[in-house]
Design a protein around this motif. Sequence first.
Motif, short mmCIF file in Angstrom:
data_model
loop_
_atom_site.label_atom_id
_atom_site.label_comp_id
_atom_site.label_asym_id
_atom_site.label_seq_id
_atom_site.Cartn_x
_atom_site.Cartn_y
_atom_site.Cartn_z
N GLU A 82 35.07 63.41 46.63
CA GLU A 82 36.38 62.82 46.92
C GLU A 82 36.30 61.30 46.80
OE1 GLU A 82 38.83 64.95 47.47
OE2 GLU A 82 37.44 66.66 47.48
N LEU A 83 37.36 60.71 46.30
CA LEU A 83 37.37 59.27 46.09
C LEU A 83 38.76 58.72 46.36
CD1 LEU A 83 35.85 56.70 44.97
CD2 LEU A 83 36.75 57.35 42.73
N ARG A 84 38.83 57.69 47.19
CA ARG A 84 40.08 56.94 47.37
C ARG A 84 40.04 55.78 46.39
NH1 ARG A 84 45.26 57.71 49.05
NH2 ARG A 84 46.17 55.81 49.91
N THR A 85 41.00 55.74 45.48
CA THR A 85 40.93 54.75 44.41
C THR A 85 42.33 54.28 44.02
OG1 THR A 85 39.97 54.31 42.23
CG2 THR A 85 40.89 56.51 42.58
N ARG A 86 42.44 53.66 42.84
CA ARG A 86 43.73 53.16 42.35
C ARG A 86 44.05 53.82 41.02
NH1 ARG A 86 43.03 46.77 41.72
NH2 ARG A 86 41.45 47.50 40.25
N VAL A 144 37.66 54.81 34.87
CA VAL A 144 36.80 53.66 34.63
C VAL A 144 35.40 54.00 35.15
CG1 VAL A 144 36.36 51.22 35.12
CG2 VAL A 144 38.71 52.02 34.77
N SER A 145 34.47 54.20 34.24
CA SER A 145 33.12 54.61 34.62
C SER A 145 32.23 53.42 34.99
CB SER A 145 32.46 55.41 33.51
OG SER A 145 32.39 54.66 32.31
N MET A 146 32.45 52.29 34.34
CA MET A 146 31.68 51.09 34.66
C MET A 146 32.43 49.87 34.15
SD MET A 146 28.54 50.94 31.87
CE MET A 146 28.26 49.18 32.11
N GLY A 231 35.70 53.52 39.12
CA GLY A 231 36.47 54.48 39.88
C GLY A 231 37.97 54.33 39.70
N ASP A 232 38.42 53.20 39.15
CA ASP A 232 39.84 53.06 38.84
C ASP A 232 40.26 54.11 37.82
OD1 ASP A 232 40.46 50.92 40.50
OD2 ASP A 232 40.14 49.41 38.95
N ILE A 233 41.53 54.48 37.87
CA ILE A 233 42.12 55.41 36.91
C ILE A 233 43.23 54.67 36.17
CG2 ILE A 233 43.36 57.58 36.61
CD1 ILE A 233 41.89 58.57 39.15
#
Length: 287
Positions: A82-86, A144-146, A231-233
């Motif tokens: 699980e990830l809280r992201t943008r 966004v992987s890196m 981690g951004d989308i």
Amino acid sequence: MRYTFGGDEHVFVEVDEAMSLDAFFRSLSITNAVRDSRIRGVTEICPANASFQIRFDPDLIAPDDLLGELRRLEGAGAGGGELRTRIIEMPVYYGDPWTHETLMRFRERHQDPTATDLAYTARINGYPDVPALVAAHAGSPWFVSMVGFVAGLPFLYQMVEPERQIQAPKYLRPRTDTPKLTIGHGGCFGAIYSVRGAGGYQMFGITPMPIYDPAQTISYLREFMIFFRPGDIVKFRPIGREAYDAAVAEVEAGRFCPLIREVDFSLPAFQADPAGTNAALLGVLHG
């Protein structure tokens, strides 16, 4: 996972031999756990596509002690996923005149000197024409992987089933020029060129939205010079010349505001239902 030391101050950790959403997510989860643990002596944390690197001060923590801490945190990468992201909407002017002029200057370095980068990529991926390729490129989110290689440059992984991912080789020989804010593609990865410079990815278009500002004068980059973080989308939105010029004017006037929403991302949910997960993400973006 494979650990190796890089000199006296670095530990390099290979998460997986293959690049995949699972590998990206595990690397991100572990490096987040390292950050949250505040291990004494750790000075830099750098997640990458299927690996990560930790810089440390050997006067504050012994290399073997750091290795022990990292091994203890391995489980962080195999947790709930699980990830809280943008999620961020980015306007893109596909087939713009600036990347077109550049790609025409370097056709002798390309696999198909008779076609544009968009036309070539459409053909080798089985799309009937460029609009169909653009629709596929802009139709799904990208993870966004890196961020790195060049300051502020994000690497992006298309969030669709592997058989639907757009694939395109890099140029036969790198270009010596790429316009700033070019949307590029190489292998299965997308990238956004944060600055003007050399490059080898196929050029699809350009965005009016700056992602790197070392002077920190752009309204949404005043707190930190680099926009993207792992981690951004990202969701691309096709625009034309008029909308592109209007967005550039908004940036210059300090009024441009990217569309950004906080979102919860679940890797297991995405793996079980990619289309449904993407629809939910886009619903948050435009809800």
